[in-house]
Write a protein that holds these residues in place. Structure first.
Motif, PDB file in Angstrom:
ATOM      1  N   ASP A  52      77.495  37.257  57.963  1.00 24.39           N
ATOM      2  CA  ASP A  52      77.736  37.967  56.707  1.00 24.39           C
ATOM      3  C   ASP A  52      77.595  39.482  56.843  1.00 24.39           C
ATOM      4  OD1 ASP A  52      75.022  38.030  57.058  1.00 24.39           O
ATOM      5  OD2 ASP A  52      74.506  37.354  55.039  1.00 24.39           O
ATOM      6  N   ASP A  53      77.090  39.960  57.998  1.00 22.33           N
ATOM      7  CA  ASP A  53      77.050  41.402  58.216  1.00 22.33           C
ATOM      8  C   ASP A  53      78.286  41.899  58.975  1.00 22.33           C
ATOM      9  OD1 ASP A  53      76.437  40.233  60.607  1.00 22.33           O
ATOM     10  OD2 ASP A  53      74.758  41.560  61.092  1.00 22.33           O
ATOM     11  N   THR A  54      79.252  41.005  59.167  1.00 21.47           N
ATOM     12  CA  THR A  54      80.527  41.391  59.775  1.00 21.47           C
ATOM     13  C   THR A  54      81.250  42.374  58.862  1.00 21.47           C
ATOM     14  OG1 THR A  54      80.729  39.271  60.905  1.00 21.47           O
ATOM     15  CG2 THR A  54      82.752  40.512  60.573  1.00 21.47           C
ATOM     16  N   ARG A  55      81.931  43.334  59.457  1.00 20.53           N
ATOM     17  CA  ARG A  55      82.618  44.357  58.675  1.00 20.53           C
ATOM     18  C   ARG A  55      83.939  43.831  58.120  1.00 20.53           C
ATOM     19  NH1 ARG A  55      78.611  47.651  57.861  1.00 20.53           N
ATOM     20  NH2 ARG A  55      80.086  49.288  57.236  1.00 20.53           N
ATOM     21  N   CYS A  56      84.324  44.385  56.984  1.00 19.10           N
ATOM     22  CA  CYS A  56      85.601  44.057  56.351  1.00 19.10           C
ATOM     23  C   CYS A  56      86.492  45.297  56.437  1.00 19.10           C
ATOM     24  CB  CYS A  56      85.391  43.648  54.897  1.00 19.10           C
ATOM     25  SG  CYS A  56      86.904  43.136  54.039  1.00 19.10           S
ATOM     26  N   ARG A 121      78.215  41.339  53.455  1.00 19.23           N
ATOM     27  CA  ARG A 121      76.927  41.271  52.753  1.00 19.23           C
ATOM     28  C   ARG A 121      76.831  42.374  51.702  1.00 19.23           C
ATOM     29  NH1 ARG A 121      72.103  41.960  56.663  1.00 19.23           N
ATOM     30  NH2 ARG A 121      72.906  39.959  57.411  1.00 19.23           N
ATOM     31  N   SER A 122      77.259  43.593  52.079  1.00 14.02           N
ATOM     32  CA  SER A 122      77.192  44.707  51.125  1.00 14.02           C
ATOM     33  C   SER A 122      78.199  44.529  49.996  1.00 14.02           C
ATOM     34  CB  SER A 122      77.427  46.034  51.850  1.00 14.02           C
ATOM     35  OG  SER A 122      78.749  46.111  52.348  1.00 14.02           O
ATOM     36  N   LEU A 123      79.375  43.972  50.303  1.00 13.28           N
ATOM     37  CA  LEU A 123      80.367  43.725  49.259  1.00 13.28           C
ATOM     38  C   LEU A 123      79.858  42.691  48.261  1.00 13.28           C
ATOM     39  CD1 LEU A 123      83.634  43.614  51.418  1.00 13.28           C
ATOM     40  CD2 LEU A 123      82.979  45.412  49.815  1.00 13.28           C
ATOM     41  N   MET A 124      79.226  41.649  48.763  1.00 14.44           N
ATOM     42  CA  MET A 124      78.724  40.597  47.881  1.00 14.44           C
ATOM     43  C   MET A 124      77.525  41.058  47.066  1.00 14.44           C
ATOM     44  SD  MET A 124      79.104  37.061  50.086  1.00 14.44           S
ATOM     45  CE  MET A 124      78.079  37.621  51.449  1.00 14.44           C
ATOM     46  N   SER A 125      76.806  42.054  47.569  1.00 16.35           N
ATOM     47  CA  SER A 125      75.587  42.496  46.884  1.00 16.35           C
ATOM     48  C   SER A 125      75.872  43.038  45.491  1.00 16.35           C
ATOM     49  CB  SER A 125      74.879  43.567  47.720  1.00 16.35           C
ATOM     50  OG  SER A 125      75.643  44.771  47.757  1.00 16.35           O
ATOM     51  N   HIS A 126      77.080  43.560  45.261  1.00 15.49           N
ATOM     52  CA  HIS A 126      77.412  44.104  43.943  1.00 15.49           C
ATOM     53  C   HIS A 126      77.334  43.020  42.871  1.00 15.49           C
ATOM     54  CE1 HIS A 126      78.885  48.167  45.139  1.00 15.49           C
ATOM     55  NE2 HIS A 126      79.013  47.558  46.302  1.00 15.49           N
ATOM     56  N   GLY A 127      77.975  41.891  43.123  1.00 15.85           N
ATOM     57  CA  GLY A 127      77.944  40.803  42.150  1.00 15.85           C
ATOM     58  C   GLY A 127      76.583  40.148  42.052  1.00 15.85           C
ATOM     59  N   LEU A 128      75.883  40.045  43.173  1.00 18.35           N
ATOM     60  CA  LEU A 128      74.574  39.397  43.179  1.00 18.35           C
ATOM     61  C   LEU A 128      73.546  40.205  42.388  1.00 18.35           C
ATOM     62  CD1 LEU A 128      74.435  38.248  46.919  1.00 18.35           C
ATOM     63  CD2 LEU A 128      74.884  36.832  44.906  1.00 18.35           C
ATOM     64  N   LYS A 129      73.606  41.533  42.498  1.00 21.62           N
ATOM     65  CA  LYS A 129      72.642  42.370  41.786  1.00 21.62           C
ATOM     66  C   LYS A 129      72.880  42.349  40.285  1.00 21.62           C
ATOM     67  CE  LYS A 129      71.578  45.580  45.549  1.00 21.62           C
ATOM     68  NZ  LYS A 129      71.646  46.990  46.021  1.00 21.62           N
ATOM     69  N   GLU A 130      74.140  42.201  39.879  1.00 17.25           N
ATOM     70  CA  GLU A 130      74.453  42.205  38.451  1.00 17.25           C
ATOM     71  C   GLU A 130      74.023  40.917  37.762  1.00 17.25           C
ATOM     72  OE1 GLU A 130      78.554  43.057  37.907  1.00 17.25           O
ATOM     73  OE2 GLU A 130      78.448  45.066  38.789  1.00 17.25           O
ATOM     74  N   THR A 131      73.924  39.835  38.517  1.00 14.99           N
ATOM     75  CA  THR A 131      73.627  38.536  37.904  1.00 14.99           C
ATOM     76  C   THR A 131      72.308  37.937  38.376  1.00 14.99           C
ATOM     77  OG1 THR A 131      74.825  37.369  39.655  1.00 14.99           O
ATOM     78  CG2 THR A 131      76.087  38.037  37.707  1.00 14.99           C
ATOM     79  N   ASP A 132      71.659  38.575  39.350  1.00 14.55           N
ATOM     80  CA  ASP A 132      70.429  38.039  39.944  1.00 14.55           C
ATOM     81  C   ASP A 132      70.653  36.665  40.572  1.00 14.55           C
ATOM     82  OD1 ASP A 132      68.901  40.251  39.241  1.00 14.55           O
ATOM     83  OD2 ASP A 132      68.504  39.455  37.240  1.00 14.55           O
ATOM     84  N   ALA A 133      71.881  36.403  40.994  1.00 15.54           N
ATOM     85  CA  ALA A 133      72.185  35.131  41.652  1.00 15.54           C
ATOM     86  C   ALA A 133      71.704  35.170  43.097  1.00 15.54           C
ATOM     87  CB  ALA A 133      73.684  34.854  41.603  1.00 15.54           C
ATOM     88  N   SER A 134      71.440  34.003  43.641  1.00 13.13           N
ATOM     89  CA  SER A 134      70.985  33.910  45.025  1.00 13.13           C
ATOM     90  C   SER A 134      72.188  33.885  45.966  1.00 13.13           C
ATOM     91  CB  SER A 134      70.162  32.637  45.216  1.00 13.13           C
ATOM     92  OG  SER A 134      69.937  32.391  46.589  1.00 13.13           O
ATOM     93  N   PRO A 135      72.105  34.570  47.109  1.00 10.68           N
ATOM     94  CA  PRO A 135      73.220  34.529  48.074  1.00 10.68           C
ATOM     95  C   PRO A 135      73.530  33.110  48.544  1.00 10.68           C
ATOM     96  CG  PRO A 135      71.663  36.270  48.631  1.00 10.68           C
ATOM     97  CD  PRO A 135      71.024  35.461  47.545  1.00 10.68           C
TER      98      PRO A 135
END
Length: 200
Positions: A52-56, A121-135
């Motif tokens: 998940d730390d692979t670059r996009c 991982r950084s791209l997904m963090s935006h949605g996770l922080k807004e909803t407090d969802a677990s990765p």
């Protein structure tokens, strides 16, 4: 030969019609090729590795430059989809030491140029922080890049879906499809206008 001589007018007419058909086909091929050259084409790819730390990466394969205006990320869980804007870069330790251009995923992409838009991982963090969802609940991530191309009156865009495969060794990121889906239908491109408003 006698038949040709007797029906010279008919042969000439058929020859003229045949020549006209050939030119019409040639014109259609030329116009089709020209339109393809005018289309914006963006590729969304995964860098080396599969964690998940692979670059996009986003590559511009268009004939002209594309200005990347917004990056949208949709996280898919078992029971819902979490849509968030990921245009701003959040995972910066000391923002005072970083150029303002390095704090955003916006910017021009010249023909053939590739842009690193961050790790998955950084791209997904935006949605996770807004909803407090677990990765751990994320099953797939849809990366959508929106931009402006030439004299187009509507935004252009591309999207690609990646699947998160979990095992004892960790998480692997795999492309759901080989190709990047280009957003070219006018109805879909009008929808991009609403997506851009979400990322003000």
């Amino acid at each position: 030969m006698d038949w040709i001589a007797q029906h010279g007018d008919l042969v000439s007419a058929l020859t003229g019609v045949g020549t006209l058909i050939v030119w019409i086909i040639y014109l259609q091929v030329f116009v089709s090729s020209y339109r393809r050259q005018l289309r914006a084409t963006l590729l969304i790819t995964r860098g080396a590795g599969d964690e998940d730390d692979t670059r996009c990466f986003v590559s511009n394969m268009s004939a002209g430059p594309v200005y990347v205006q917004s990056v949208m990320v949709t996280l898919e869980t078992e029971d819902r989809k979490i849509v968030s804007a990921a245009t701003d870069i959040r995972d910066i330790q000391d923002k005072t030491q970083v150029n303002s251009l390095d704090r955003t995923r916006q910017g021009p992409l010249h023909p053939g140029q590739l842009k690193d838009i961050g790790s998955f991982r950084s791209l997904m963090s935006h949605g996770l922080k807004e909803t407090d969802a677990s990765p751990a609940v994320v099953r797939a991530v849809l990366v959508e890049v929106l931009g402006v191309y030439g004299s187009e009156d509507l935004p252009v865009g591309a999207r690609r879906r990646f699947i998160l495969v979990r095992s004892q060794g960790g998480v692997r990121i795999e492309g759901d499809t080989i190709e990047t889906q280009q957003i070219r239908k006018r109805r879909e491109r009008r929808q991009l206008v609403h997506d851009l408003k979400r990322d003000k």
